[in-house]
Design a protein around this motif. Sequence first.
Motif, PDB file in Angstrom:
ATOM      1  N   LYS A  20       0.828  -1.199   0.000  1.00 55.63           N
ATOM      2  CA  LYS A  20       0.000   0.000   0.000  1.00 55.63           C
ATOM      3  C   LYS A  20       0.866   1.253   0.000  1.00 55.63           C
ATOM      4  O   LYS A  20       0.525   2.258  -0.629  1.00 55.63           O
ATOM      5  CB  LYS A  20      -0.925   0.009   1.223  1.00 55.63           C
ATOM      6  N   LYS A  75       1.498   4.087  -8.010  1.00 56.30           N
ATOM      7  CA  LYS A  75       0.302   3.612  -8.686  1.00 56.30           C
ATOM      8  C   LYS A  75      -0.209   4.693  -9.625  1.00 56.30           C
ATOM      9  O   LYS A  75      -0.377   5.839  -9.229  1.00 56.30           O
ATOM     10  CB  LYS A  75      -0.763   3.262  -7.642  1.00 56.30           C
ATOM     11  N   LYS A  76      -0.433   4.331 -10.874  1.00 57.40           N
ATOM     12  CA  LYS A  76      -0.902   5.297 -11.863  1.00 57.40           C
ATOM     13  C   LYS A  76      -2.071   4.692 -12.614  1.00 57.40           C
ATOM     14  O   LYS A  76      -2.254   3.489 -12.646  1.00 57.40           O
ATOM     15  CB  LYS A  76       0.212   5.633 -12.856  1.00 57.40           C
ATOM     16  N   GLU A  77      -2.839   5.551 -13.301  1.00 50.49           N
ATOM     17  CA  GLU A  77      -3.898   5.065 -14.189  1.00 50.49           C
ATOM     18  C   GLU A  77      -3.320   4.088 -15.207  1.00 50.49           C
ATOM     19  O   GLU A  77      -2.175   4.239 -15.625  1.00 50.49           O
ATOM     20  CB  GLU A  77      -4.497   6.259 -14.943  1.00 50.49           C
ATOM     21  N   ASP A  78      -4.127   3.082 -15.626  1.00 53.02           N
ATOM     22  CA  ASP A  78      -3.526   2.106 -16.534  1.00 53.02           C
ATOM     23  C   ASP A  78      -3.389   2.617 -17.961  1.00 53.02           C
ATOM     24  O   ASP A  78      -2.950   1.898 -18.849  1.00 53.02           O
ATOM     25  CB  ASP A  78      -4.272   0.763 -16.490  1.00 53.02           C
ATOM     26  N   THR A  79      -3.741   3.892 -18.198  1.00 52.23           N
ATOM     27  CA  THR A  79      -3.465   4.480 -19.512  1.00 52.23           C
ATOM     28  C   THR A  79      -2.225   5.362 -19.445  1.00 52.23           C
ATOM     29  O   THR A  79      -1.979   6.155 -20.345  1.00 52.23           O
ATOM     30  CB  THR A  79      -4.665   5.324 -19.964  1.00 52.23           C
ATOM     31  N   GLU A  87      -8.913  -4.517  -2.888  1.00 55.08           N
ATOM     32  CA  GLU A  87      -9.817  -4.396  -4.026  1.00 55.08           C
ATOM     33  C   GLU A  87      -9.051  -3.902  -5.238  1.00 55.08           C
ATOM     34  O   GLU A  87      -8.232  -2.982  -5.143  1.00 55.08           O
ATOM     35  CB  GLU A  87     -10.932  -3.389  -3.694  1.00 55.08           C
ATOM     36  N   ARG A  88      -9.360  -4.506  -6.389  1.00 49.83           N
ATOM     37  CA  ARG A  88      -8.619  -4.142  -7.600  1.00 49.83           C
ATOM     38  C   ARG A  88      -9.114  -2.830  -8.167  1.00 49.83           C
ATOM     39  O   ARG A  88     -10.309  -2.527  -8.152  1.00 49.83           O
ATOM     40  CB  ARG A  88      -8.751  -5.242  -8.659  1.00 49.83           C
ATOM     41  N   THR A  89      -8.185  -2.041  -8.677  1.00 49.89           N
ATOM     42  CA  THR A  89      -8.544  -0.799  -9.342  1.00 49.89           C
ATOM     43  C   THR A  89      -7.889  -0.798 -10.714  1.00 49.89           C
ATOM     44  O   THR A  89      -6.977  -1.577 -10.968  1.00 49.89           O
ATOM     45  CB  THR A  89      -8.025   0.408  -8.551  1.00 49.89           C
ATOM     46  N   LEU A  90      -8.377   0.084 -11.590  1.00 56.07           N
ATOM     47  CA  LEU A  90      -7.826   0.131 -12.948  1.00 56.07           C
ATOM     48  C   LEU A  90      -6.508   0.894 -12.941  1.00 56.07           C
ATOM     49  O   LEU A  90      -6.434   2.025 -13.406  1.00 56.07           O
ATOM     50  CB  LEU A  90      -8.814   0.817 -13.882  1.00 56.07           C
ATOM     51  N   THR A  91      -5.476   0.260 -12.389  1.00 57.22           N
ATOM     52  CA  THR A  91      -4.202   0.972 -12.296  1.00 57.22           C
ATOM     53  C   THR A  91      -3.050   0.063 -12.689  1.00 57.22           C
ATOM     54  O   THR A  91      -3.175  -1.147 -12.747  1.00 57.22           O
ATOM     55  CB  THR A  91      -3.937   1.438 -10.858  1.00 57.22           C
TER      56      THR A  91
END
Lengths: 72, 555
Positions: free
Chosen positions: A57, A64-68, B475-479
């Motif tokens: 965490k 952690k970043k947006e997957d785009t 919980e999974r996130t779109l990252t």
Amino acid sequence: MSNRKKIIYGLIILVNISPYLYSFYDFEKVHFNIDNMIGFYPIYGFISCLGLIIIAKMFAVFFKKEDTYYDD
Amino acid sequence: MMINVLSHPAVPLVLGSLLIFLIRSKSNLLSFISLTLSIIVLLFIMPHENAFYIEKGIQINYFAYSKLSFLFCLVFLIIGIIGKIFSIYRDSYKEKAMILLYIASAIFVIFSGDFITLYIFWEIMAITSTFIIWSSNSDDSSAAGQRYLIMHLFGGLILLLGIIGLYLNTNDLQIRMLSLDNWYTWSILIGLLLNAGAPPFSQWLPDAYPEGSYSSTVFLSAYTTKTSVFVLISTFAGNHILIAIGIYMIIYGIIYALLENDIRRILSYSIVNQVGFMIVGIGIGTELSINGTAAHAFAHILYKGLLLMSAGSVLYMINKRKCTDVGGLYKVMPITAICGIIGALAISAFPLTSGFISKSMIVDASYREGLEFVWLMLLVGSAGVFLHAGIKFPWFVFFHNDKKIKTEDPPFFMKTAMIIMSFLCIIIGIIPESLYTLLPYKIDFIPYTGNHIISQLHLLLFSGLAFFVSLKYLERTLTITLDFDWFYRNKIKYIYAITNFMSRISSNLMKMIVLNNIKNRFNVLESYLMKQFTISTMLTLILITFSIVLLFNIS
């Protein structure tokens, strides 16, 4: 009852059974001083997993970043 | 001495792949024939001795038999043939040919006895695996394949540098135990470790493998990292630096897998994690730990193949690859779910599965050597494997929130392949002797003692408890999670901007200093000439110069 509850109840039962498993455990054949302790493996497993999740965490805060992120 | 070329187990695969390529065969018959021939050659025809020839004073040891290479070759062919059963519905002839060539080059590497043969097939392995990634024909796979190829060619160059250094300094290219006291042995080690997915370049593995097609990832996961493990066993066993690297890989794999959303990327991170266990085993370097590493590689190839097959089945049936898109699939895909769970139990080394009998050898080897810290870290690793692969993968894919997806189990041959793999994982777990007889050293190890079983069960159950206690935070996130690859991915625009800036500055400077200066001088000269001479005088001058030159030449 939802899946999650079933599994959590199952685990609670297992946690309560686990001390009795020690009747199969041979304290003569322990490796180091630390695993001579009753409850070493359960406590160590639980704490190390919580530790890993906390580290993950903390990583997430910075990395952690947006997957785009890379598509542009 | 020389051996007949047809008694090398990789040769049928090379011939098969050439034939597939030439006749563009879409059927799987040729692949199965060449894989079966290869197994027959391995079991019955292959000589149990070394073969070499001497070229310009260098001994080219193109076939070196050992019990270890036999073990690795056997598991390579097993996963090859079961993976072929799984990918029977895929009809790209290029992928079929490249997979055979990839397996063949991996087998050539593990049977090579000198660094030249090793290096050649090492590079062929990198190129063929890139083609396998590219064969899934998507934009993502094309970019990921390029990054993968660049990374592996870079690693290959470091390895080559080390090999050249080794030759110049010792004049001997046989594969043997090397000690880390020279730049070239370090260079060889770095080149080998890069293929094993070691830090800081571990990112290539979860970046590239999930971009393959639903079936090709099964093959990709098995060969590159394990050949690297094999070569490390025969060159750097017992170097304690490998223990540190392995522990780093174990923890790295767990943490990144916990944050990951893509199903097959989670499994790829757990390859890094599992190879970390093997690297620790190599670093400890005792007979038990080397046995454990070999057994773990064998078991790992099987259960990782099984896990990727069940993830591949999900991808094949519903074309979804992210945890956030799936859930509750156990109702509609029961066989896939059961096989996936068996794979997940095997990877977390649950008693009665193949992971248990192999990983406990490495863990035991660490305490027999008295390495308490290593032993404690391996326990953290064992608990963490259950956390990220043993529960997280099946939970988020097959249970969790039911997304009410309408689908069914994959077609017959895909199911068959998964069921065979599940049986192998369990049989090896129940009858460990079946694997132990194949191991390189004599073995005095009993996996099923009360202490082993109880301690492992305790670790795993309480690791599971920790998972469900903190489920809210998982919980999974779109990252995605940034890694070392941030330093080289999508940096082209910056490089472009920097070069633009530099070129603008430099061109301005050039204009200011040099060009203007020259231009001015030229202008001055030109105008001077134009003012002073008419055309006729200029012509006379030129004629005079010519005649002088001619005169000098005649004399």
